[in-house]
Design a protein around this motif. Structure first.
Motif, PDB file in Angstrom:
ATOM      1  N   SER A 252      -2.104  -7.783  -7.025  1.00  0.00           N
ATOM      2  CA  SER A 252      -1.233  -6.614  -7.118  1.00  0.00           C
ATOM      3  C   SER A 252      -0.111  -6.870  -8.107  1.00  0.00           C
ATOM      4  CB  SER A 252      -0.641  -6.263  -5.743  1.00  0.00           C
ATOM      5  OG  SER A 252       0.144  -7.337  -5.257  1.00  0.00           O
ATOM      6  N   GLU A 253       0.471  -5.808  -8.612  1.00  0.00           N
ATOM      7  CA  GLU A 253       1.542  -5.924  -9.596  1.00  0.00           C
ATOM      8  C   GLU A 253       2.837  -6.401  -8.933  1.00  0.00           C
ATOM      9  OE1 GLU A 253       1.728  -2.141 -11.539  1.00  0.00           O
ATOM     10  OE2 GLU A 253      -0.187  -2.435 -12.577  1.00  0.00           O
ATOM     11  N   CYS A 254       3.548  -7.244  -9.637  1.00  0.00           N
ATOM     12  CA  CYS A 254       4.825  -7.823  -9.181  1.00  0.00           C
ATOM     13  C   CYS A 254       4.668  -8.753  -7.985  1.00  0.00           C
ATOM     14  CB  CYS A 254       5.863  -6.739  -8.885  1.00  0.00           C
ATOM     15  SG  CYS A 254       6.565  -6.013 -10.379  1.00  0.00           S
ATOM     16  N   GLN A 255       3.453  -9.211  -7.727  1.00  0.00           N
ATOM     17  CA  GLN A 255       3.245 -10.212  -6.682  1.00  0.00           C
ATOM     18  C   GLN A 255       4.020 -11.482  -7.019  1.00  0.00           C
ATOM     19  OE1 GLN A 255      -0.910 -10.587  -5.778  1.00  0.00           O
ATOM     20  NE2 GLN A 255      -0.622 -12.239  -4.298  1.00  0.00           N
ATOM     21  N   TRP A 256       4.105 -11.800  -8.318  1.00  0.00           N
ATOM     22  CA  TRP A 256       4.848 -12.967  -8.794  1.00  0.00           C
ATOM     23  C   TRP A 256       6.345 -12.852  -8.525  1.00  0.00           C
ATOM     24  CZ3 TRP A 256       8.252 -11.072 -12.398  1.00  0.00           C
ATOM     25  CH2 TRP A 256       7.915  -9.856 -12.998  1.00  0.00           C
ATOM     26  N   LEU A 257       6.820 -11.635  -8.269  1.00  0.00           N
ATOM     27  CA  LEU A 257       8.226 -11.404  -7.971  1.00  0.00           C
ATOM     28  C   LEU A 257       8.469 -11.301  -6.465  1.00  0.00           C
ATOM     29  CD1 LEU A 257      10.864 -11.070  -9.594  1.00  0.00           C
ATOM     30  CD2 LEU A 257      10.446  -8.602  -9.642  1.00  0.00           C
ATOM     31  N   GLY A 258       7.435 -11.628  -5.686  1.00  0.00           N
ATOM     32  CA  GLY A 258       7.563 -11.575  -4.235  1.00  0.00           C
ATOM     33  C   GLY A 258       7.563 -10.173  -3.678  1.00  0.00           C
ATOM     34  N   LEU A 259       6.939  -9.224  -4.397  1.00  0.00           N
ATOM     35  CA  LEU A 259       6.913  -7.825  -3.978  1.00  0.00           C
ATOM     36  C   LEU A 259       5.476  -7.372  -3.755  1.00  0.00           C
ATOM     37  CD1 LEU A 259       9.487  -6.353  -6.527  1.00  0.00           C
ATOM     38  CD2 LEU A 259       9.912  -6.941  -4.134  1.00  0.00           C
ATOM     39  N   PRO A 260       5.252  -6.385  -2.882  1.00  0.00           N
ATOM     40  CA  PRO A 260       3.891  -5.896  -2.642  1.00  0.00           C
ATOM     41  C   PRO A 260       3.321  -5.102  -3.804  1.00  0.00           C
ATOM     42  CG  PRO A 260       5.477  -4.615  -1.386  1.00  0.00           C
ATOM     43  CD  PRO A 260       6.241  -5.753  -1.975  1.00  0.00           C
ATOM     44  N   ASN A 261       4.209  -4.503  -4.610  1.00  0.00           N
ATOM     45  CA  ASN A 261       3.794  -3.733  -5.788  1.00  0.00           C
ATOM     46  C   ASN A 261       5.020  -3.503  -6.674  1.00  0.00           C
ATOM     47  OD1 ASN A 261       5.169  -1.235  -4.795  1.00  0.00           O
ATOM     48  ND2 ASN A 261       3.539  -1.321  -3.252  1.00  0.00           N
ATOM     49  N   ALA A 262       4.839  -2.743  -7.755  1.00  0.00           N
ATOM     50  CA  ALA A 262       5.917  -2.547  -8.730  1.00  0.00           C
ATOM     51  C   ALA A 262       6.755  -1.301  -8.468  1.00  0.00           C
ATOM     52  CB  ALA A 262       5.326  -2.474 -10.139  1.00  0.00           C
ATOM     53  N   SER A 263       6.567  -0.649  -7.309  1.00  0.00           N
ATOM     54  CA  SER A 263       7.224   0.640  -7.078  1.00  0.00           C
ATOM     55  C   SER A 263       8.746   0.532  -6.987  1.00  0.00           C
ATOM     56  CB  SER A 263       6.678   1.282  -5.799  1.00  0.00           C
ATOM     57  OG  SER A 263       6.940   0.459  -4.665  1.00  0.00           O
ATOM     58  N   ARG A 264       9.282  -0.653  -6.677  1.00  0.00           N
ATOM     59  CA  ARG A 264      10.733  -0.801  -6.573  1.00  0.00           C
ATOM     60  C   ARG A 264      11.410  -0.664  -7.934  1.00  0.00           C
ATOM     61  NH1 ARG A 264      13.573  -5.859  -3.549  1.00  0.00           N
ATOM     62  NH2 ARG A 264      12.163  -5.098  -1.909  1.00  0.00           N
ATOM     63  N   PHE A 265      10.673  -0.916  -9.015  1.00  0.00           N
ATOM     64  CA  PHE A 265      11.288  -0.901 -10.347  1.00  0.00           C
ATOM     65  C   PHE A 265      10.499   0.014 -11.294  1.00  0.00           C
ATOM     66  CE2 PHE A 265      12.311  -5.120  -8.567  1.00  0.00           C
ATOM     67  CZ  PHE A 265      13.703  -4.991  -8.520  1.00  0.00           C
ATOM     68  N   PRO A 266      10.507   1.333 -11.020  1.00  0.00           N
ATOM     69  CA  PRO A 266       9.734   2.261 -11.864  1.00  0.00           C
ATOM     70  C   PRO A 266      10.229   2.289 -13.310  1.00  0.00           C
ATOM     71  CG  PRO A 266      11.205   3.459 -10.376  1.00  0.00           C
ATOM     72  CD  PRO A 266      11.211   2.035  -9.925  1.00  0.00           C
ATOM     73  N   ASP A 267      11.519   2.087 -13.531  1.00  0.00           N
ATOM     74  CA  ASP A 267      12.037   2.088 -14.900  1.00  0.00           C
ATOM     75  C   ASP A 267      11.449   0.933 -15.703  1.00  0.00           C
ATOM     76  OD1 ASP A 267      13.543   4.275 -14.261  1.00  0.00           O
ATOM     77  OD2 ASP A 267      15.427   3.181 -14.010  1.00  0.00           O
ATOM     78  N   TYR A 268      11.298  -0.210 -15.053  1.00  0.00           N
ATOM     79  CA  TYR A 268      10.723  -1.386 -15.716  1.00  0.00           C
ATOM     80  C   TYR A 268       9.265  -1.123 -16.090  1.00  0.00           C
ATOM     81  CZ  TYR A 268       9.261  -6.334 -16.240  1.00  0.00           C
ATOM     82  OH  TYR A 268       8.766  -7.525 -16.699  1.00  0.00           O
ATOM     83  N   VAL A 269       8.529  -0.502 -15.191  1.00  0.00           N
ATOM     84  CA  VAL A 269       7.137  -0.150 -15.472  1.00  0.00           C
ATOM     85  C   VAL A 269       7.065   0.757 -16.691  1.00  0.00           C
ATOM     86  CG1 VAL A 269       5.078   1.004 -14.600  1.00  0.00           C
ATOM     87  CG2 VAL A 269       6.463  -0.415 -13.066  1.00  0.00           C
ATOM     88  N   LYS A 270       7.923   1.766 -16.720  1.00  0.00           N
ATOM     89  CA  LYS A 270       7.920   2.718 -17.848  1.00  0.00           C
ATOM     90  C   LYS A 270       8.315   2.016 -19.149  1.00  0.00           C
ATOM     91  CE  LYS A 270       7.988   6.964 -19.643  1.00  0.00           C
ATOM     92  NZ  LYS A 270       8.649   6.751 -20.932  1.00  0.00           N
ATOM     93  N   GLN A 271       9.285   1.117 -19.095  1.00  0.00           N
ATOM     94  CA  GLN A 271       9.705   0.403 -20.299  1.00  0.00           C
ATOM     95  C   GLN A 271       8.580  -0.468 -20.856  1.00  0.00           C
ATOM     96  OE1 GLN A 271      13.252  -1.292 -18.311  1.00  0.00           O
ATOM     97  NE2 GLN A 271      14.418  -0.638 -20.107  1.00  0.00           N
ATOM     98  N   LEU A 272       7.859  -1.148 -19.970  1.00  0.00           N
ATOM     99  CA  LEU A 272       6.746  -1.968 -20.432  1.00  0.00           C
ATOM    100  C   LEU A 272       5.634  -1.111 -21.025  1.00  0.00           C
ATOM    101  CD1 LEU A 272       6.415  -4.647 -17.586  1.00  0.00           C
ATOM    102  CD2 LEU A 272       7.272  -5.017 -19.900  1.00  0.00           C
ATOM    103  N   GLU A 273       5.354   0.029 -20.392  1.00  0.00           N
ATOM    104  CA  GLU A 273       4.322   0.927 -20.928  1.00  0.00           C
ATOM    105  C   GLU A 273       4.701   1.422 -22.311  1.00  0.00           C
ATOM    106  OE1 GLU A 273       2.539   2.841 -16.762  1.00  0.00           O
ATOM    107  OE2 GLU A 273       4.101   3.891 -17.898  1.00  0.00           O
ATOM    108  N   ASP A 274       5.959   1.782 -22.495  1.00  0.00           N
ATOM    109  CA  ASP A 274       6.418   2.265 -23.809  1.00  0.00           C
ATOM    110  C   ASP A 274       6.350   1.157 -24.855  1.00  0.00           C
ATOM    111  OD1 ASP A 274       6.924   4.727 -22.696  1.00  0.00           O
ATOM    112  OD2 ASP A 274       9.092   4.412 -22.491  1.00  0.00           O
TER     113      ASP A 274
END
Length: 412
Positions: A252-274
Motif C-alpha cells: 500500500s502507498e505510504c506504508q514506509w511512512l507507517g500509514l495504511p495509505n496516502a489519504s492523510r496527505f492528498p496535497d502530497y499525492v497531487k504534487q507528486l502526480e504533477d
C-alpha cells in the motif's frame, strides 16, 4: 602491513579488521583520505558564505558556499600554528579568523591578512587553508576527496545513483532539506559495524524483538515473516554500495511512512502526480525511499540521512538528521521528523538496540583472533545485467559486497 588478501576471504573476514590500530590508520589513508567521502548537503549551505563543520576521517574540514556560489571543502586548520580556525558547527561568514593569532582567511581559503605583518615575510599564497582538490555534488549530495587522482564521482557512485535518485524523488520539486539539525551518538565500536548493520536484514527479528512485538510497522511484512514468504531483497550495487530493498514487500502507498495509505496527505499525492506523472507518482508513494549505504560513510536510512565518522579502531560517531522535503506541507515534514525521532533519536526504538549489539560485538572481538562468517545466501544470490547482485533479505549479499570493495581499496 596487514595482508588484506589473507584477512578478507570470499565467505569470511578476520576479527582483527575491527580492532587493529594498524588497519584503522590504513583505512584513514586509503579510504577516507584517498577516495571519495560524503561531506554534506547543499541545503545546509544555501547562501554565499554559508558553511558547516564536518570531519573527513579524523581531518576537520569546512564545507563552504563561496562568493560565486561554488562549493568548496577547506581544511579547518590554520596554516600558521595549526589551530582550529572555525569552532562553530554552522553559520554564515565573510571570512574566517583564527582565534589564536588573528590570521584571516577568505571563503576560498586564501590568506587575506596577518596582524603585525612586518614580522611575517614568507609568501602568503602558500599559507592559505588547504582546499580539497575534488569537490562535487550529485543532486545536492556533496562529496569530496583529498586525493586529486581519486577518479570521478560518477565512477565512485556507479549503480548507487539509483538509490540517491529515489531519495531525491521523494520530493515533488527534487528539493531535499537537511535543516532540522543533527543528532550525534558515540558507539564503542568500529565504524564498519554501522554500514554492515544498516544493510543487514537478518537481525531485525532478534535485535529489535521488543519493537517487533509491540509496534505495527512497515518492517513486519518486509523482514519479519517466514523465509519463503519474504519478498524484500538485499542488493550489492558494487563499489561497496549496498541496500535493503523493502519495496517489493510494500502493498500500500505510504506504508514506509507507517500509514495504511496516502489519504492523510492528498496535497502530497497531487504534487507528486504533477511532478512525475500519475504512474510514477504512485510508484514512489508505494515503493518509498531507499535504505542504502553509499561507501564509505553515507546511509540513506529511508527518511533519514546518516553519516558514519570513524574515531579510532574501537570507537565511532553516528550523525543523523531527518530527510525533510522541500515544497510540501509542514504536516508531512512533521510526520517525517517524528518518525525519525522514534527510530533514531536519543530515546528511539531502534538505535539503542543496534548500539548495544555493535558494542557487544566489539567486546567479543577484542582478542583479534576470530573469523566472522559471511556465507549466508551465497549460493542463491543472482547477478543482474548492470553488475549488481540481488539476494534474499536475510542473506549477507550486502556484507560480502562491502568487504569485496574494501579489500580492493585496501590492497591497491
Amino acid at each position: 602491513m596487514p595482508n588484506y588478501r589473507d584477512l578478507i576471504r570470499r565467505d569470511r573476514v578476520h576479527g582483527s579488521l575491527y580492532t587493529s590500530a594498524a588497519v584503522y590508520r590504513d583505512e584513514l589513508e586509503r579510504i577516507f583520505y584517498g577516495g571519495w567521502v560524503y561531506v554534506g548537503h547543499e541545503s545546509e549551505i544555501p547562501e554565499k558564505g554559508s558553511f558547516v563543520r564536518r570531519n573527513i576521517g579524523e581531518e576537520p574540514v569546512l564545507l563552504v558556499r563561496g562568493k560565486s556560489g561554488e562549493l568548496m571543502v577547506l581544511k579547518n586548520r590554520c596554516a600558521h600554528r595549526g589551530n582550529l580556525v572555525c569552532s562553530e558547527q554552522t553559520g554564515k561568514a565573510k571570512n574566517f579568523m583564527c582565534p589564536y593569532h588573528g590570521w584571516i582567511y577568505g571563503l576560498d581559503g586564501s590568506l587575506l591578512d596577518v596582524p603585525y605583518p612586518k614580522g611575517f615575510t614568507k609568501d602568503r599564497e602558500s599559507f592559505g587553508l588547504q582546499a580539497l582538490p575534488l569537490v562535487e555534488s550529485y543532486r545536492g549530495f556533496v562529496f569530496a576527496s583529498f586525493n586529486p587522482d581519486a577518479g570521478t564521482l560518477a565512477d565512485h557512485l556507479g549503480n548507487a545513483t539509483d538509490a540517491l535518485d529515489r531519495a531525491v524523488e521523494m520530493s515533488p520539486s527534487g528539493d531535499l532539506r537537511l535543516t532540522a539539525g543533527w543528532v550525534k551518538h558515540k558507539f564503542a565500536a568500529n565504524w564498519k559495524m554501522l554500514p554492515e548493520n544498516d544493510t543487514d536484514g537478518y537481525h531485525v527479528n532478534y535485535v529489535h524483538a521488543s519493537f517487533a512485538k509491540v509496534i505495527r510497522s512497515q518492517y513486519d511484512e518486509a523482514t519479519m515473516i517466514a523465509e519463503d514468504d519474504v519478498k524484500s531483497q538485499t542488493i550489492d550495487w558494487g563499489n561497496g554500495h549496498t541496500e535493503l530493498n523493502f519495496a517489493p514487500s510494500y502493498t500500500s502507498e505510504c506504508q514506509w511512512l507507517g500509514l495504511p495509505n496516502a489519504s492523510r496527505f492528498p496535497d502530497y499525492v497531487k504534487q507528486l502526480e504533477d511532478a512525475y506523472g500519475h504512474e510514477r507518482a504512485h510508484e514512489i508513494l508505494r515503493a518509498g525511499p531507499p535504505h542504502a549505504v553509499i561507501f564509505p560513510n553515507l546511509f540513506l536510512g529511508e527518511m533519514n540521512i546518516v553519516i558514519f565518522q570513524p574515531a579510532g579502531p574501537n570507537e565511532c560517531v553516528q550523525w543523523h538528521t531527518p530527510l525533510l522535503l522541500g515544497d510540501v506541507s509542514d504536516a508531512l515534514n512533521d510526520r517525517i521528523l517524528r518518525q525519525s525521532e522514534a527510530a533514531m533519536g536519543p530515546s528511539a526504538f531502534l538505535l539503542a538496540d543496534d548500539g548495544v549489539i555493535a558494542e557487544r560485538q566489539q567486546m567479543a572481538l577484542a582478542d583479534g583472533r576470530a573469523w566472522l562468517d559471511l556465507s549466508r545466501g551465497e549460493e542463491r544470490e543472482q547477478a543482474r545485467e548492470d553488475g549488481s547482485i540481488i539476494g534474499h533479505i536475510t542473506d549477507e549479499t550486502t556484507n560480502r559486497g562491502f568487504w569485496r570493495h574494501y579489500q580492493s581499496v585496501m590492497s591497491r
